[in-house]
Write a protein that holds these residues in place. Structure first.
Motif, short mmCIF file in Angstrom:
data_model
loop_
_atom_site.label_atom_id
_atom_site.label_comp_id
_atom_site.label_asym_id
_atom_site.label_seq_id
_atom_site.Cartn_x
_atom_site.Cartn_y
_atom_site.Cartn_z
N LYS A 193 6.17 -53.19 1.38
CA LYS A 193 5.10 -52.53 2.14
C LYS A 193 3.82 -52.48 1.32
O LYS A 193 2.72 -52.63 1.85
CB LYS A 193 5.52 -51.12 2.56
CG LYS A 193 6.53 -51.11 3.69
CD LYS A 193 6.94 -49.70 4.04
CE LYS A 193 7.96 -49.70 5.17
NZ LYS A 193 8.44 -48.34 5.47
N ARG A 194 3.95 -52.27 0.01
CA ARG A 194 2.78 -52.20 -0.87
C ARG A 194 2.24 -53.59 -1.21
O ARG A 194 1.05 -53.76 -1.40
CB ARG A 194 3.12 -51.45 -2.15
CG ARG A 194 3.30 -49.96 -1.95
CD ARG A 194 3.29 -49.14 -3.24
NE ARG A 194 3.81 -49.77 -4.41
CZ ARG A 194 5.02 -49.55 -4.95
NH1 ARG A 194 5.83 -48.69 -4.36
NH2 ARG A 194 5.40 -50.15 -6.04
N LEU A 216 8.55 -57.31 7.70
CA LEU A 216 7.49 -57.00 6.75
C LEU A 216 6.78 -58.25 6.23
O LEU A 216 5.61 -58.19 5.87
CB LEU A 216 8.05 -56.21 5.56
CG LEU A 216 8.49 -54.78 5.85
CD1 LEU A 216 9.19 -54.19 4.64
CD2 LEU A 216 7.30 -53.93 6.25
N VAL A 234 12.07 -52.34 0.14
CA VAL A 234 11.24 -52.20 1.34
C VAL A 234 9.91 -51.54 0.98
O VAL A 234 8.84 -51.98 1.41
CB VAL A 234 11.99 -51.42 2.44
CG1 VAL A 234 11.07 -51.01 3.58
CG2 VAL A 234 13.16 -52.27 2.96
N ASP A 235 9.96 -50.47 0.19
CA ASP A 235 8.71 -49.81 -0.25
C ASP A 235 7.81 -50.78 -1.01
O ASP A 235 6.59 -50.79 -0.81
CB ASP A 235 9.03 -48.59 -1.13
CG ASP A 235 9.66 -47.45 -0.36
OD1 ASP A 235 9.62 -47.45 0.89
OD2 ASP A 235 10.22 -46.54 -1.01
N PRO A 238 2.86 -57.04 0.46
CA PRO A 238 3.48 -57.94 1.44
C PRO A 238 3.14 -59.43 1.22
O PRO A 238 3.79 -60.29 1.80
CB PRO A 238 2.91 -57.45 2.76
CG PRO A 238 1.58 -56.86 2.40
CD PRO A 238 1.78 -56.26 1.03
#
Length: 108
Positions: free
Chosen positions: A38-39, A66, A34-35, A41
């Motif tokens: 987010k960085r 996301l 997920v991290d 996408p």
């Protein structure tokens, strides 16, 4: 690619995908995946191993939020497994199925 915490399993699948000239971002668990999304996408597709879903049942929904519109591929040892958030399910033990999906079906 969000895989189980077994680097050798992740490395093998990653190498298979890279052999057909795809760049692969990898995460060993749901939080790191997920991290990473987010960085970064702007991915073409997201592959999640079904083993992650027992520890993070919401993972596919979060990935869909996301990366709207991006195909989510579920790699599972149970080919009949399906999840509404996943656009595709591939047998996690059959790399040619994944390559066919990425190359012919998705044309990524």
């Amino acid at each position: 690619m969000i895989e189980e915490e077994q680097p050798e399993g992740l490395s093998a699948r990653k190498l298979v995908v890279e052999t057909v000239k795809h760049n692969v971002l990898t995460a060993y668990n749901a939080k790191d995946g997920v991290d990473l999304l987010k960085r970064f996408p702007n991915v073409d597709a997201v592959l999640v191993h079904s083993g992650q879903l027992s520890r993070s049942p919401n993972l596919l929904g979060v990935v869909k939020e996301l990366c709207p519109g991006k195909p989510i591929i579920l790699a599972s040892p149970f080919a009949e497994e399906s999840r509404p958030e996943a656009a595709f399910v591939v047998d996690s033990h059959k790399p040619p199925e994944l390559l066919k999906l990425l190359g012919e079906d998705l044309q990524i």
